[in-house]
Design a protein around this motif. Sequence first.
Motif, PDB file in Angstrom:
ATOM      1  N   ARG A  39     -17.190   5.324  39.248  1.00 22.81           N
ATOM      2  CA  ARG A  39     -17.310   4.357  38.163  1.00 22.81           C
ATOM      3  C   ARG A  39     -18.283   4.817  37.092  1.00 22.81           C
ATOM      4  O   ARG A  39     -17.986   4.770  35.894  1.00 22.81           O
ATOM      5  CB  ARG A  39     -17.750   3.005  38.742  1.00 22.81           C
ATOM      6  N   ASP A  40     -19.492   5.247  37.480  1.00 17.43           N
ATOM      7  CA  ASP A  40     -20.512   5.626  36.498  1.00 17.43           C
ATOM      8  C   ASP A  40     -21.567   6.483  37.180  1.00 17.43           C
ATOM      9  O   ASP A  40     -22.588   5.980  37.633  1.00 17.43           O
ATOM     10  CB  ASP A  40     -21.151   4.371  35.892  1.00 17.43           C
ATOM     11  N   PRO A  41     -21.346   7.799  37.241  1.00 14.11           N
ATOM     12  CA  PRO A  41     -22.279   8.658  37.973  1.00 14.11           C
ATOM     13  C   PRO A  41     -23.684   8.710  37.389  1.00 14.11           C
ATOM     14  O   PRO A  41     -24.650   8.997  38.107  1.00 14.11           O
ATOM     15  CB  PRO A  41     -21.601  10.036  37.920  1.00 14.11           C
ATOM     16  N   ALA A  42     -23.828   8.427  36.097  1.00 14.57           N
ATOM     17  CA  ALA A  42     -25.138   8.511  35.456  1.00 14.57           C
ATOM     18  C   ALA A  42     -25.969   7.245  35.615  1.00 14.57           C
ATOM     19  O   ALA A  42     -27.168   7.240  35.299  1.00 14.57           O
ATOM     20  CB  ALA A  42     -24.969   8.835  33.974  1.00 14.57           C
ATOM     21  N   HIS A  43     -25.350   6.187  36.108  1.00 17.86           N
ATOM     22  CA  HIS A  43     -26.053   4.902  36.230  1.00 17.86           C
ATOM     23  C   HIS A  43     -27.149   4.993  37.283  1.00 17.86           C
ATOM     24  O   HIS A  43     -26.947   5.580  38.344  1.00 17.86           O
ATOM     25  CB  HIS A  43     -25.055   3.813  36.626  1.00 17.86           C
ATOM     26  N   PRO A  44     -28.342   4.429  37.032  1.00 18.64           N
ATOM     27  CA  PRO A  44     -29.385   4.419  38.060  1.00 18.64           C
ATOM     28  C   PRO A  44     -28.914   3.662  39.304  1.00 18.64           C
ATOM     29  O   PRO A  44     -28.256   2.631  39.194  1.00 18.64           O
ATOM     30  CB  PRO A  44     -30.550   3.685  37.388  1.00 18.64           C
ATOM     31  N   LEU A  45     -29.250   4.191  40.477  1.00 21.01           N
ATOM     32  CA  LEU A  45     -28.902   3.511  41.721  1.00 21.01           C
ATOM     33  C   LEU A  45     -30.150   3.091  42.488  1.00 21.01           C
ATOM     34  O   LEU A  45     -30.273   1.937  42.891  1.00 21.01           O
ATOM     35  CB  LEU A  45     -28.024   4.404  42.595  1.00 21.01           C
ATOM     36  N   VAL A  46     -31.068   4.008  42.700  1.00 25.20           N
ATOM     37  CA  VAL A  46     -32.309   3.709  43.414  1.00 25.20           C
ATOM     38  C   VAL A  46     -33.496   4.184  42.592  1.00 25.20           C
ATOM     39  O   VAL A  46     -33.569   5.360  42.212  1.00 25.20           O
ATOM     40  CB  VAL A  46     -32.345   4.394  44.797  1.00 25.20           C
ATOM     41  N   VAL A  58     -39.793   7.538  41.548  1.00 26.96           N
ATOM     42  CA  VAL A  58     -38.627   8.419  41.527  1.00 26.96           C
ATOM     43  C   VAL A  58     -37.423   7.576  41.156  1.00 26.96           C
ATOM     44  O   VAL A  58     -37.222   6.502  41.728  1.00 26.96           O
ATOM     45  CB  VAL A  58     -38.384   9.075  42.905  1.00 26.96           C
ATOM     46  N   GLU A  59     -36.630   8.048  40.205  1.00 25.11           N
ATOM     47  CA  GLU A  59     -35.383   7.365  39.865  1.00 25.11           C
ATOM     48  C   GLU A  59     -34.210   8.292  40.138  1.00 25.11           C
ATOM     49  O   GLU A  59     -34.197   9.433  39.683  1.00 25.11           O
ATOM     50  CB  GLU A  59     -35.366   6.928  38.402  1.00 25.11           C
ATOM     51  N   LEU A  60     -33.256   7.783  40.909  1.00 25.04           N
ATOM     52  CA  LEU A  60     -32.072   8.556  41.250  1.00 25.04           C
ATOM     53  C   LEU A  60     -30.835   7.881  40.674  1.00 25.04           C
ATOM     54  O   LEU A  60     -30.569   6.703  40.949  1.00 25.04           O
ATOM     55  CB  LEU A  60     -31.926   8.678  42.775  1.00 25.04           C
ATOM     56  N   SER A  61     -30.093   8.637  39.893  1.00 25.58           N
ATOM     57  CA  SER A  61     -28.801   8.153  39.427  1.00 25.58           C
ATOM     58  C   SER A  61     -27.829   8.136  40.598  1.00 25.58           C
ATOM     59  O   SER A  61     -28.100   8.692  41.670  1.00 25.58           O
ATOM     60  CB  SER A  61     -28.263   9.067  38.322  1.00 25.58           C
ATOM     61  N   VAL A  62     -26.677   7.534  40.388  1.00 34.38           N
ATOM     62  CA  VAL A  62     -25.647   7.547  41.434  1.00 34.38           C
ATOM     63  C   VAL A  62     -25.299   8.989  41.792  1.00 34.38           C
ATOM     64  O   VAL A  62     -25.195   9.340  42.978  1.00 34.38           O
ATOM     65  CB  VAL A  62     -24.383   6.798  40.964  1.00 34.38           C
ATOM     66  N   ALA A  63     -25.149   9.855  40.798  1.00 33.47           N
ATOM     67  CA  ALA A  63     -24.767  11.242  41.052  1.00 33.47           C
ATOM     68  C   ALA A  63     -25.841  11.981  41.843  1.00 33.47           C
ATOM     69  O   ALA A  63     -25.530  12.728  42.780  1.00 33.47           O
ATOM     70  CB  ALA A  63     -24.492  11.959  39.737  1.00 33.47           C
ATOM     71  N   THR A  64     -27.096  11.798  41.483  1.00 25.51           N
ATOM     72  CA  THR A  64     -28.184  12.481  42.189  1.00 25.51           C
ATOM     73  C   THR A  64     -28.299  11.970  43.613  1.00 25.51           C
ATOM     74  O   THR A  64     -28.459  12.757  44.559  1.00 25.51           O
ATOM     75  CB  THR A  64     -29.510  12.280  41.441  1.00 25.51           C
ATOM     76  N   PHE A  65     -28.215  10.674  43.775  1.00 28.19           N
ATOM     77  CA  PHE A  65     -28.284  10.094  45.119  1.00 28.19           C
ATOM     78  C   PHE A  65     -27.113  10.598  45.967  1.00 28.19           C
ATOM     79  O   PHE A  65     -27.296  10.989  47.125  1.00 28.19           O
ATOM     80  CB  PHE A  65     -28.252   8.571  45.014  1.00 28.19           C
ATOM     81  N   TRP A  95     -27.733  14.093  47.244  1.00 27.03           N
ATOM     82  CA  TRP A  95     -28.628  14.091  48.408  1.00 27.03           C
ATOM     83  C   TRP A  95     -27.877  13.652  49.661  1.00 27.03           C
ATOM     84  O   TRP A  95     -28.065  14.222  50.749  1.00 27.03           O
ATOM     85  CB  TRP A  95     -29.812  13.160  48.156  1.00 27.03           C
ATOM     86  N   VAL A  96     -27.025  12.657  49.528  1.00 32.94           N
ATOM     87  CA  VAL A  96     -26.250  12.190  50.680  1.00 32.94           C
ATOM     88  C   VAL A  96     -25.324  13.293  51.174  1.00 32.94           C
ATOM     89  O   VAL A  96     -25.216  13.534  52.384  1.00 32.94           O
ATOM     90  CB  VAL A  96     -25.448  10.916  50.318  1.00 32.94           C
ATOM     91  N   ALA A  97     -24.638  13.979  50.264  1.00 34.60           N
ATOM     92  CA  ALA A  97     -23.729  15.052  50.659  1.00 34.60           C
ATOM     93  C   ALA A  97     -24.475  16.164  51.381  1.00 34.60           C
ATOM     94  O   ALA A  97     -24.023  16.660  52.428  1.00 34.60           O
ATOM     95  CB  ALA A  97     -23.011  15.606  49.427  1.00 34.60           C
ATOM     96  N   LYS A  98     -25.615  16.578  50.848  1.00 33.95           N
ATOM     97  CA  LYS A  98     -26.406  17.629  51.488  1.00 33.95           C
ATOM     98  C   LYS A  98     -26.877  17.194  52.882  1.00 33.95           C
ATOM     99  O   LYS A  98     -26.834  17.986  53.845  1.00 33.95           O
ATOM    100  CB  LYS A  98     -27.614  17.985  50.610  1.00 33.95           C
ATOM    101  N   THR A  99     -27.305  15.946  52.991  1.00 27.41           N
ATOM    102  CA  THR A  99     -27.796  15.448  54.271  1.00 27.41           C
ATOM    103  C   THR A  99     -26.658  15.308  55.272  1.00 27.41           C
ATOM    104  O   THR A  99     -26.826  15.615  56.467  1.00 27.41           O
ATOM    105  CB  THR A  99     -28.525  14.108  54.073  1.00 27.41           C
ATOM    106  N   ALA A 100     -25.508  14.872  54.813  1.00 24.77           N
ATOM    107  CA  ALA A 100     -24.345  14.770  55.700  1.00 24.77           C
ATOM    108  C   ALA A 100     -23.916  16.151  56.190  1.00 24.77           C
ATOM    109  O   ALA A 100     -23.539  16.323  57.359  1.00 24.77           O
ATOM    110  CB  ALA A 100     -23.193  14.073  54.974  1.00 24.77           C
ATOM    111  N   ASN A 101     -23.963  17.151  55.326  1.00 23.86           N
ATOM    112  CA  ASN A 101     -23.648  18.511  55.748  1.00 23.86           C
ATOM    113  C   ASN A 101     -24.661  19.017  56.767  1.00 23.86           C
ATOM    114  O   ASN A 101     -24.288  19.695  57.735  1.00 23.86           O
ATOM    115  CB  ASN A 101     -23.608  19.448  54.534  1.00 23.86           C
ATOM    116  N   LEU A 102     -25.927  18.699  56.568  1.00 16.41           N
ATOM    117  CA  LEU A 102     -26.957  19.058  57.547  1.00 16.41           C
ATOM    118  C   LEU A 102     -26.660  18.407  58.886  1.00 16.41           C
ATOM    119  O   LEU A 102     -26.727  19.063  59.945  1.00 16.41           O
ATOM    120  CB  LEU A 102     -28.329  18.616  57.026  1.00 16.41           C
TER     121      LEU A 102
END
Length: 256
Positions: free
Chosen positions: A18-25, A36-43, A46-53
Amino acid sequence: MNATDRTPADLLGSALARDPAHPLVTFYDDATGERVELSVATFANWVAKTANLLQDDLGAEPGDRLALLLPAHWQTAVWLLACSATGVVADVGGDAARADLVVAGPDALDAARPCGGERVALALRPLGGRFPQPPEGFLDYAVEVPGQGDRFAPYAPVDPDAAALAVPAGSAGGPEELSGARVVERARADAAARGLAPGARVLSTLGYGDWAGLSAGLYAPLAAGASVVLCRNSAALAPEELARRVASEQVTHTAA
């Protein structure tokens, strides 16, 4: 928010589309002054990297139980969504001795040591910094996660009706287990009860030790297409300081 979303990871995927640039957390630690501000894309990255780990390096499989011994923190939110993406049960505050693997902050390392599986430690330092010296017997998350892939695909589809989240149920008994679909259902109900709409901004000073804190500080805003201002160690804030934060962050709803 998409009506077909049935897991928290699905909700994140819809937010990303929907909006990857929108702030999420947006995270504050009022003991250290960190913001720290994380956009949807940045968050989501991090989730993808952690899931791969989780899936590749730690060998976690759907149905495995991960004892999550972390406070309300942006990195905790990442782990919660990474567990959803892999089908791993996030056992919030769970017994490490009964878990397949454990993730712990610096204040919970002793509680994490009884785990017979993989142990991951988070320093919870500003900007996701690593430990000056890694704790013995633990992988340092800040060392392990940067080299992981930026995209994640589970080896097997995640069953939305399988257990996904265990939260303390209070003095009545053991943890309450929720499926991914049930987490989404409850998050949507909480979002409606709070009057959250797309673009809403929720400030939460609640911990992540129960459903109320998890919902206000992550799941309900995610389900509503809203964002969260997550505040840790904010008890000492003067009312006028909190009011300034509410104004500067354009907060529309609060949970305390």
